[in-house]
Design a protein around this motif. Structure first.
Motif, PDB file in Angstrom:
ATOM      1  N   ASN B   8       0.792  -1.226   0.000  1.00 51.09           N
ATOM      2  CA  ASN B   8       0.000   0.000   0.000  1.00 51.09           C
ATOM      3  C   ASN B   8       0.833   1.290   0.000  1.00 51.09           C
ATOM      4  N   TYR B  10       1.343   5.201   1.369  1.00 54.90           N
ATOM      5  CA  TYR B  10       1.106   6.084   2.512  1.00 54.90           C
ATOM      6  C   TYR B  10       1.605   7.487   2.190  1.00 54.90           C
ATOM      7  N   HIS B  43      -3.396   5.499   1.994  1.00 57.54           N
ATOM      8  CA  HIS B  43      -3.580   5.887   3.392  1.00 57.54           C
ATOM      9  C   HIS B  43      -2.872   7.219   3.641  1.00 57.54           C
ATOM     10  N   VAL B  44      -3.427   8.002   4.547  1.00 55.57           N
ATOM     11  CA  VAL B  44      -2.771   9.253   4.934  1.00 55.57           C
ATOM     12  C   VAL B  44      -2.452   9.184   6.414  1.00 55.57           C
ATOM     13  N   ILE B  45      -1.249   9.576   6.775  1.00 61.15           N
ATOM     14  CA  ILE B  45      -0.933   9.747   8.195  1.00 61.15           C
ATOM     15  C   ILE B  45      -1.038  11.241   8.476  1.00 61.15           C
ATOM     16  N   ALA B  63      -8.093   9.663  -0.395  1.00 58.42           N
ATOM     17  CA  ALA B  63      -7.594   8.697   0.594  1.00 58.42           C
ATOM     18  C   ALA B  63      -8.627   7.615   0.887  1.00 58.42           C
ATOM     19  N   VAL B  90       4.137   3.479  10.761  1.00 62.80           N
ATOM     20  CA  VAL B  90       4.813   2.876   9.610  1.00 62.80           C
ATOM     21  C   VAL B  90       5.400   1.514   9.977  1.00 62.80           C
ATOM     22  N   ARG B  93       2.440  -0.880  10.044  1.00 58.93           N
ATOM     23  CA  ARG B  93       1.689  -1.076   8.802  1.00 58.93           C
ATOM     24  C   ARG B  93       2.530  -1.589   7.638  1.00 58.93           C
ATOM     25  N   PRO B  95       4.339  -0.050   4.908  1.00 57.02           N
ATOM     26  CA  PRO B  95       3.963   0.451   3.581  1.00 57.02           C
ATOM     27  C   PRO B  95       4.955   0.017   2.506  1.00 57.02           C
ATOM     28  N   ILE B  98       6.067   5.387   0.634  1.00 57.71           N
ATOM     29  CA  ILE B  98       5.731   6.529   1.496  1.00 57.71           C
ATOM     30  C   ILE B  98       6.078   7.808   0.732  1.00 57.71           C
TER      31      ILE B  98
END
Lengths: 263, 332
Positions: B8, B10, B43-45, B63, B90, B93, B95, B98
């Motif tokens: 994915n 991020y 996904h957004v942090i 998102a 991170v 998850r 990613p 990023i």
């Protein structure tokens, strides 16, 4: 107080030309210089020497030719100079470069402040400062405009970013990256130049000297690789009108703006 | 390293004073495209203080999930607290990719994070392409914009990139888009946080930031004190903003905040009018992505004409007043 200042020798990018046929860099005849932001960092270090008698140690990594910028640093007033030079360092990306620098810096304990330029004009990454700080587990302040050292072992640092500045208090040891446009470096002195070439020695350190896992160095230790590089392709040209009067020129522009719905 | 364990895309959103910065929406536009191509999710942090309200808007802009880390300890950007906050997500998850904005905040945070992860990072990318297997090709200028290099991270994950603001395009907001919001609590490791803020000095925000302007009238070495008012008047009739080259900053015509180029800002307005700008490669690097470029210069060999859609070889003092008159007439 010991200040370690990291320097990079870089090609003067304002002198670089592109081969119009191959689209590659023509590096012949391009002078090598001390990276401008690093030189500003060295100035900040030398000011700490002037005010507090700090010992200024300069550290670089590169081929033997890079001793030139260390001698230049001597001539400006640096006290000690180390060049990391070994084929095991070659081909390093920013992380592998940081591994080597961090290894060398550990050998120079105890130190108070580590100063680097914000970024180098050849790579323009601005990553080696923060990555080295992380590998050393030290705090960092990047984009530093000015620095005030306090006798209690803290620094007041002004960090300048797009829309604001911060005044930060940080405990030493700390890694700082300095903005070149905010600092005017001093010139080499004549006495300094004589001393740099007659009395002072550049220490050459190989990979064995720094106790770093060799798999984290050089090309092998680099997570990123250059897949390809190419000359910059400029956008296709539109129409340039020569030999038109000012009034005609103005009309041509107006028509284009109307056509593109820009008015 | 088992690469397939990393999945994915991020985006690390950038907030200032509780407001998500435009670059983050631009990254979402590109991130959406990458996620779709690799059949993965975006996904957004979102780390900051009092920023929860922004989550829905990020979903509307592409998102699938917004991971909110809302804490008083994240009110102003400081390296260590932000890296801790982002790293905790991170690490869990894993990613594949990023993306971070290549602003002074992103370029402080991203290398610290990538080094903590012992992975690679490519700075200030202007082009990102992805293969279906998730390999990312990151293209960036080097050597002062003289050379472009495409960088890969074949054996390390996450693949990390900071992306130049103003280069990627944000999506139109779609309020019907569905996504999830996940709240993550944040516990600052204080002993590691050795930098404290004494003072924040905000610059007075002018309403005419060049990076946000739709129309820029840009001045170069060929604009002097005598002709500068012409540029200002042209900007006025066009509802545009004044910018300029490094030369015009050096000679004091404009302030540094308005500088376009390698050492200034990257802009991509709908219309860029270059007056007396020769077009050094460092300048072109900051503006050639503009949608439509008009150049007026008396030197027919000026490199700016190579990127101009319409170029007029002529005297600023004559062409610009004529153009102002034409536009005024047209607008009436």
């Amino acid at each position: 107080m010991r200040v370690i200042c990291c320097l990079k020798q870089v090609p003067d990018t304002t002198e670089i030309k592109i081969d119009p046929v191959k689209g590659t860099l023509i590096r012949e005849g391009v002078p090598s210089i001390m990276n401008p932001d690093d030189k500003a960092g060295l100035e900040v270090a030398l000011q700490l020497k002037d005010k507090y008698g700090a010992e200024v140690v300069v550290l670089s990594m590169g081929p033997m030719q890079a001793t030139e910028i260390i001698r230049e640093a001597f001539a400006m007033g640096a006290d000690r100079g180390i060049l990391l030079s070994d084929f095991k360092f070659a081909g390093a990306d920013t992380l592998a470069t940081s591994s080597a620098l961090a290894g060398a810096i550990r050998k120079l304990e105890p130190y108070d402040i580590i100063i680097m330029g914000r970024q180098a004009i050849d790579g323009d990454t601005a990553q080696v400062g923060p990555e080295t700080a992380e590998l050393l587990d030290l705090p960092q302040v990047s984009y530093v405009k000015s620095l005030e050292y306090k006798e209690d072992g803290t620094c007041l640092v002004t960090r300048k970013v797009e829309d604001r500045s911060y005044v930060l208090r940080v405990k030493t040891p700390v890694v700082l990256t300095v903005l070149g446009e905010e600092v005017e470096p001093r010139y080499m002195s004549v006495a300094g130049i004589l001393k740099a070439f007659r009395e002072m020695e550049v220490e050459i350190w190989s990979a064995d000297k720094i106790d770093v896992d060799v798999t984290t160095l050089g090309l092998k230790g680099s997570p990123t690789q250059v897949k390809q590089s190419f000359g910059k392709q400029l956008k296709a040209a539109g129409h340039t009108y020569d030999n038109v009067s000012a009034a005609e020129g103005a009309k041509l522009i107006l028509e284009a703006l109307i056509d593109k719905n820009l008015l | 390293m088992e690469l397939s364990a990393y999945k994915n895309v991020y985006v690390i959103a950038e907030t200032r004073d509780g407001k998500v910065q435009d670059v983050s929406y631009q990254l979402l536009g590109k991130g959406r495209e990458i996620a779709d191509k690799t059949h993965s999710s975006l996904h957004v942090i979102l780390a900051g203080y009092n920023i929860k309200n922004a989550a829905q808007d990020l979903i509307a802009h592409g998102a699938d999930e917004v991971i909110v880390i809302d804490s008083r300890d994240l009110q102003e950007y400081l390296t260590e607290p932000y890296v801790q906050a982002v790293y905790s997500v991170v690490e869990e998850r894993k990613p594949n990719i990023i993306l971070v904005g290549a602003t002074s905040i992103g370029r402080d945070l991203a290398p610290r994070l990538s080094a903590r992860l012992r992975t690679g990072l490519t700075a200030d990318c202007t082009k990102l392409e992805v293969e279906e297997d998730g390999s990312l090709f990151m293209t960036r200028p080097a050597f002062g914009g003289n050379l472009m290099a495409t960088i890969i991270s074949p054996n390390h994950r996450p693949q990390m990139s900071t992306v130049r603001p103003g280069v990627m395009k944000k999506l139109e907001a779609d309020s019907q888009r569905k996504g999830t919001v996940t709240n993550v609590t944040f516990q600052l490791d204080r002993p590691k946080s050795l930098v404290e803020i004494v003072k924040v000095i905000r610059k007075v925000q002018s309403s005419d930031r060049i990076e946000d302007a739709k129309i820029l009238v840009s001045v170069g070495r060929g604009i002097c004190q005598e002709t500068y008012p012409l540029a200002v008047e042209l900007a006025k009739v066009l509802n545009g903003t004044i910018s300029g080259s490094r030369a015009s900053v050096d000679c004091g015509t404009i302030e540094q905040a308005r500088q376009v180029g390698q050492t200034g800002k990257t802009v991509r307005p709908n219309l860029y009018i270059a007056l007396g700008v020769s077009g050094a490669i460092q300048h072109l690097a900051g503006m050639e992505e503009s949608d439509f470029i008009v150049a007026i210069n008396k030197d027919r060999y000026a490199p700016i004409f190579k990127v101009a859609d319409v170029g007029i070889v002529g005297d600023i003092k004559q062409v610009v007043p004529a153009l102002i008159e034409e536009i005024k007439k047209y607008k009436q």
